[in-house]
Design an enzyme around this catalytic site. Structure first.
Site, PDB file in Angstrom:
ATOM      1  N   CYS A 239      13.041 -13.429  -2.371  1.00 32.60           N
ATOM      2  CA  CYS A 239      12.160 -13.259  -2.038  1.00 32.60           C
ATOM      3  C   CYS A 239      10.820 -12.882  -1.733  1.00 32.60           C
ATOM      4  O   CYS A 239      11.038 -12.023  -2.780  1.00 32.60           O
ATOM      5  CB  CYS A 239      11.870 -13.467  -0.365  1.00 32.60           C
ATOM      6  SG  CYS A 239      13.619 -13.900   0.366  1.00 32.60           S
TER       7      CYS A 239
ATOM      8  N   ARG B  51      12.056  -2.963   4.323  1.00 32.75           N
ATOM      9  CA  ARG B  51      11.415  -3.340   2.789  1.00 32.75           C
ATOM     10  C   ARG B  51      10.263  -1.877   2.621  1.00 32.75           C
ATOM     11  O   ARG B  51       9.326  -2.279   1.925  1.00 32.75           O
ATOM     12  CB  ARG B  51      11.317  -4.876   2.475  1.00 32.75           C
ATOM     13  CG  ARG B  51      11.480  -5.302   2.680  1.00 32.75           C
ATOM     14  CD  ARG B  51      13.500  -5.866   1.839  1.00 32.75           C
ATOM     15  NE  ARG B  51      13.762  -6.559   2.536  1.00 32.75           N
ATOM     16  CZ  ARG B  51      15.061  -5.928   3.147  1.00 32.75           C
ATOM     17  NH1 ARG B  51      15.595  -4.876   3.873  1.00 32.75           N
ATOM     18  NH2 ARG B  51      15.639  -6.992   4.407  1.00 32.75           N
TER      19      ARG B  51
ATOM     20  N   GLU C 282       6.546  -8.786  -0.979  1.00 32.77           N
ATOM     21  CA  GLU C 282       7.942  -7.650  -0.695  1.00 32.77           C
ATOM     22  C   GLU C 282       8.198  -7.597  -2.914  1.00 32.77           C
ATOM     23  O   GLU C 282       8.183  -6.230  -2.846  1.00 32.77           O
ATOM     24  CB  GLU C 282       8.918  -8.249  -0.838  1.00 32.77           C
ATOM     25  CG  GLU C 282      10.123  -8.212  -0.864  1.00 32.77           C
ATOM     26  CD  GLU C 282      11.301  -8.260   0.204  1.00 32.77           C
ATOM     27  OE1 GLU C 282      11.492  -9.649   0.682  1.00 32.77           O
ATOM     28  OE2 GLU C 282      12.438  -8.272  -0.351  1.00 32.77           O
TER      29      GLU C 282
HETATM   30  C1  LIG Z   1      18.541 -13.953  -5.937  1.00 28.65           C
HETATM   31  C2  LIG Z   1      17.772 -12.810  -6.046  1.00 28.65           C
HETATM   32  C3  LIG Z   1      17.739 -12.169  -4.760  1.00 28.65           C
HETATM   33  C4  LIG Z   1      17.409 -11.367  -3.771  1.00 28.65           C
HETATM   34  N1  LIG Z   1      17.616 -10.947  -2.405  1.00 28.65           N
HETATM   35  C5  LIG Z   1      17.567  -9.857  -1.873  1.00 28.65           C
HETATM   36  C6  LIG Z   1      17.770  -9.513  -0.605  1.00 28.65           C
HETATM   37  O1  LIG Z   1      18.687  -9.714   0.578  1.00 28.65           O
HETATM   38  N2  LIG Z   1      17.620  -8.663  -0.087  1.00 28.65           N
HETATM   39  C7  LIG Z   1      16.582  -7.106  -0.726  1.00 28.65           C
HETATM   40  O2  LIG Z   1      16.289  -6.424   0.393  1.00 28.65           O
HETATM   41  N3  LIG Z   1      15.857  -7.426  -1.726  1.00 28.65           N
HETATM   42  C8  LIG Z   1      16.886  -8.548  -2.401  1.00 28.65           C
HETATM   43  N4  LIG Z   1      16.394  -8.965  -3.665  1.00 28.65           N
HETATM   44  C9  LIG Z   1      15.341  -8.458  -4.846  1.00 28.65           C
HETATM   45  C10 LIG Z   1      15.449  -6.951  -4.837  1.00 28.65           C
HETATM   46  O3  LIG Z   1      17.009  -7.384  -5.290  1.00 28.65           O
HETATM   47  C11 LIG Z   1      16.443  -5.750  -4.196  1.00 28.65           C
HETATM   48  O4  LIG Z   1      14.930  -5.469  -3.938  1.00 28.65           O
HETATM   49  C12 LIG Z   1      16.449  -4.810  -5.304  1.00 28.65           C
HETATM   50  O5  LIG Z   1      17.034  -4.015  -4.354  1.00 28.65           O
HETATM   51  C13 LIG Z   1      15.673  -4.036  -6.566  1.00 28.65           C
HETATM   52  O6  LIG Z   1      16.658  -3.122  -7.202  1.00 28.65           O
HETATM   53  P1  LIG Z   1      16.336  -3.443  -8.872  1.00 28.65           P
HETATM   54  O7  LIG Z   1      17.340  -2.197  -9.240  1.00 28.65           O
HETATM   55  O8  LIG Z   1      16.443  -4.972  -9.624  1.00 28.65           O
HETATM   56  O9  LIG Z   1      14.941  -2.408  -8.794  1.00 28.65           O
HETATM   57  P2  LIG Z   1      13.472  -2.726  -9.647  1.00 28.65           P
HETATM   58  O10 LIG Z   1      13.187  -4.562  -9.409  1.00 28.65           O
HETATM   59  O11 LIG Z   1      14.093  -2.417 -10.949  1.00 28.65           O
HETATM   60  O12 LIG Z   1      12.507  -1.480  -9.072  1.00 28.65           O
HETATM   61  C14 LIG Z   1      11.868  -1.679  -7.696  1.00 28.65           C
HETATM   62  C15 LIG Z   1      10.938  -0.784  -7.386  1.00 28.65           C
HETATM   63  O13 LIG Z   1      11.828   0.512  -6.949  1.00 28.65           O
HETATM   64  C16 LIG Z   1      11.181   1.261  -7.658  1.00 28.65           C
HETATM   65  N5  LIG Z   1      12.384   2.207  -8.673  1.00 28.65           N
HETATM   66  C17 LIG Z   1      14.028   1.016  -8.925  1.00 28.65           C
HETATM   67  N6  LIG Z   1      14.643   2.422  -9.441  1.00 28.65           N
HETATM   68  C18 LIG Z   1      14.276   4.087  -9.006  1.00 28.65           C
HETATM   69  C19 LIG Z   1      14.896   4.786  -8.962  1.00 28.65           C
HETATM   70  N7  LIG Z   1      15.778   5.180  -9.727  1.00 28.65           N
HETATM   71  N8  LIG Z   1      14.032   6.208  -8.896  1.00 28.65           N
HETATM   72  C20 LIG Z   1      12.587   5.486  -8.350  1.00 28.65           C
HETATM   73  N9  LIG Z   1      12.498   4.273  -8.492  1.00 28.65           N
HETATM   74  C21 LIG Z   1      13.225   3.062  -8.543  1.00 28.65           C
HETATM   75  C22 LIG Z   1      11.214   0.652  -9.245  1.00 28.65           C
HETATM   76  O14 LIG Z   1       9.585   1.761  -9.782  1.00 28.65           O
HETATM   77  C23 LIG Z   1       9.867  -0.681  -8.610  1.00 28.65           C
HETATM   78  O15 LIG Z   1       9.062   0.262  -8.028  1.00 28.65           O
HETATM   79  C24 LIG Z   1      16.643 -10.521  -4.604  1.00 28.65           C
HETATM   80  C25 LIG Z   1      16.312 -10.298  -5.723  1.00 28.65           C
HETATM   81  C26 LIG Z   1      17.053 -11.602  -6.141  1.00 28.65           C
HETATM   82  C27 LIG Z   1      16.577 -11.843  -7.818  1.00 28.65           C
END
Ligand SMILES: Cc1cc2nc3c(=O)[nH]c(=O)nc-3n(C[C@H](O)[C@H](O)[C@H](O)COP(=O)(O)OP(=O)(O)OC[C@H]3O[C@@H](n4cnc5c(N)ncnc54)[C@H](O)[C@@H]3O)c2cc1C
Length: 316
Positions: free
Chosen positions: A239, A182, A310
């Site tokens: 998480c 992560r 995380e």
């Molecule tokens: C129900 C649930 C289950 C989940 N299960 C998992 C799992 O199994 N494994 C896992 O790893 N995660 C999991 N997650 C966490 C999450 O889904 C992941 O971390 C996901 O990859 C985040 O993507 P996002 O587009 O929502 O990013 P955001 O939450 O919008 O951003 C996350 C980070 O990335 C940065 N960011 C986003 N897009 C860009 C970009 N284009 N350029 C630069 N920086 C950027 C943001 O500034 C921030 O720091 C889960 C979340 C939920 C709600």
């Protein structure tokens, strides 16, 4: 620095209804909490996006690029500066060609990880199923090195197109990115400022030809498992803490500390999965932060282990 009238005017002239001011972040994050962003921009193209970033850089305005907000905790005071979202238009996924035995699939940062998984499964391309059921975008997935025990983004990513604050567009190849659990370390690829966080425009993934129906079955099974083990219907960011070691689960430690079901204000440690904090409706970021402290202190006291979030905590 917050956005003054002159800056608002420039943004409105450039972006029309694609910019909002004092936009509540609670509607852009899966935790459903968070105060207002001074400006919230929905980018329509790489060109507009680059222009806004360059202008913000010149005016020393902070920018936060987000995806679906599924790993974000925005504090109740909100975010000073500009939040930029890519999820509306920058979503294209396409085949870029072949390299050795790999088919190269390029996905724009705003594409959903789930769409990329489905695209790969439909074409019988193996490698993306670790992400089956992980919410969020390709950009967020790359920044988080999203994954599960069976794999993560760093295993299949071949290169990324990024924007750096100095307005440089660059392609960074996998060998210059250090992926760990992560976590992504860009310092090897960022020569001018090793601390800089690049903005992801797209990612190219190297996938192997395989069988579509086998991959489909596997993906369905993984999604089904999530439905059973993860809480539904509440605001959550998945998480909350990282596992302190691969074999030591944060959820198990929280459960052993007797905190499963612990409630503060409108938020609770999920009774289904102890590493999920859930917003039951009326929760605030302050409630989540208070619960986070309680968990960290108790786990430290009982097991001498420091749990590291995380979830990315932003804002004021
Ligand atoms: C129900 C649930 C289950 C989940 N299960 C998992 C799992 O199994 N494994 C896992 O790893 N995660 C999991 N997650 C966490 C999450 O889904 C992941 O971390 C996901 O990859 C985040 O993507 P996002 O587009 O929502 O990013 P955001 O939450 O919008 O951003 C996350 C980070 O990335 C940065 N960011 C986003 N897009 C860009 C970009 N284009 N350029 C630069 N920086 C950027 C943001 O500034 C921030 O720091 C889960 C979340 C939920 C709600």
């Amino acid at each position: 620095m917050s956005i003054n009238t002159e800056y608002k005017k420039w943004l409105s002239e450039q972006l029309g209804d694609r910019v909002g001011f004092d936009e509540p972040m609670s509607v852009h994050t899966s935790f459903r909490v968070g105060g207002p962003a001074d400006a919230y921009v929905i980018s329509e193209s790489v060109e507009v996006f680059t222009k806004v970033i360059r202008w913000a850089g010149q005016n020393k305005l902070p920018i936060l690029v987000i995806g679906d907000g599924t790993n974000l905790l925005v504090k109740d005071g909100g975010i000073r500066g500009i939040v930029i979202s890519m999820v509306q238009d920058m979503r294209k996924i396409s085949i870029e060609g072949k390299a050795g035995d790999k088919i190269m699939v390029k996905a724009m940062a705003g594409a959903r990880m789930q769409s990329l998984c489905r695209y790969a499964v439909d074409l019988g391309l193996e490698g993306m199923n670790f992400a089956a059921g992980i919410p969020g975008t390709v950009g967020g997935g790359i920044m988080m090195n999203a994954g599960t025990r069976i794999g993560s983004v760093g295993d299949v990513l071949d290169s990324v197109d990024v924007i750096l604050s100095l307005d440089l567009r660059e392609k960074i190849t996998r060998k210059d990115i250090n992926f760990s659990y992560r976590k992504v370390d860009w310092s090897r690829s960022l020569k001018s400022d090793p601390e800089e966080k690049p903005i992801i425009v797209s990612g190219t993934f190297g996938l192997k030809k395989s069988g579509s129906s086998m991959l489909k079955k596997e993906a369905e099974k993984l999604i089904e498992k999530r439905m059973v083990t993860q809480p539904k219907a509440f605001g959550t960011a998945g998480c909350f803490f990282k596992n302190p070691e691969p074999e030591k689960s944060a959820g198990e430690l929280i459960e052993r500390a007797g905190l499963k079901g612990k409630k503060i204000g409108g938020v609770r440690v999920s009774t289904r999965h102890a590493n999920f904090i859930v917003n039951e409706g009326e929760g605030t970021a302050a409630d989540i932060l208070e619960l986070k402290e309680i968990i960290q202190n108790k786990v430290l006291e009982m097991f001498n282990i420091n749990l590291e979030p995380e979830v990315k905590i932003v804002g004021e």
